[in-house]
Scaffold this active site. Sequence first.
Site, PDB file in Angstrom:
ATOM      1  N   HIS A 184     -50.070 -46.295 -78.569  1.00  0.00           N
ATOM      2  CA  HIS A 184     -50.086 -47.368 -77.583  1.00  0.00           C
ATOM      3  C   HIS A 184     -49.347 -46.912 -76.328  1.00  0.00           C
ATOM      4  CE1 HIS A 184     -48.223 -51.132 -75.784  1.00  0.00           C
ATOM      5  NE2 HIS A 184     -49.516 -51.384 -75.709  1.00  0.00           N
ATOM      6  N   SER A 185     -49.950 -47.127 -75.160  1.00  0.00           N
ATOM      7  CA  SER A 185     -49.320 -46.857 -73.870  1.00  0.00           C
ATOM      8  C   SER A 185     -48.862 -45.395 -73.793  1.00  0.00           C
ATOM      9  CB  SER A 185     -48.175 -47.849 -73.651  1.00  0.00           C
ATOM     10  OG  SER A 185     -47.791 -47.885 -72.304  1.00  0.00           O
TER      11      SER A 185
END
Length: 239
Positions: free
Chosen positions: A80-81
């Site tokens: 994520h990210s």
Amino acid sequence: MADKRATIVIVHGAWVGGWRWRGVADILIDRGHHVFTPTLTGLGEREHLNSPAVNLSMHARDIANVIKYERLENILLVGHSYGGMPVSVATELVPEGVIQSIMYMDAFYPEDGESLNDLVPGEPHLPTEEGDYLVPPPRADLVGFNTHMDAAARAAYEERRTPQSVYCYSEKARLTDARDRIPQKTYVLATGYKNDTFRPMAEKLRARPGWRVEEMPYTHDLQHVAMKESADMIESAIP
């Protein structure tokens, strides 16, 4: 509960730790899956290990070592990210066939030779003081994708975020075709905010053979605002 029990490794984003994915992990565990949410060196409960030696390569090694020492197989690897950066490099360190599915959830997707600072729009992530190596987290109330938080949630979030080494953002990913050889590849784009950072990556992969691109109508913090939906999406990529 899913028909098939999976081994899932979820890698968090910048300035946080594995704690940020606890809610989603608990849902997946309740559904019968084997879930790991490692905290990268220098962050979260490992903030005491921060130093100028902490970089993208070290974070990739963090992930590879969890896989190695836990003897994980047939993995679904989720980033994520910022987590998309070390997840990408980790594919170079893990024997072929161990990672059967990879998912980027509103995450950075580097090509060979690209750093996060090459990919982020606007100003690069840099220390605020000359000679320092730590990049402080931006205030949650100044970041558009965190507007969903009420005052109490924002305070708890701010309290647990930690500065991160600039070398996580400036080191360039060194990649061959290890990631391309993973059988299942998914990119998830969050469409509930003005997503100038990750939309170009999703569109690039949408046109690339072998990739599935999905959208979720939520803010960047999918794991906070849509825990069940995030768990559902992760399950959709089980190998």
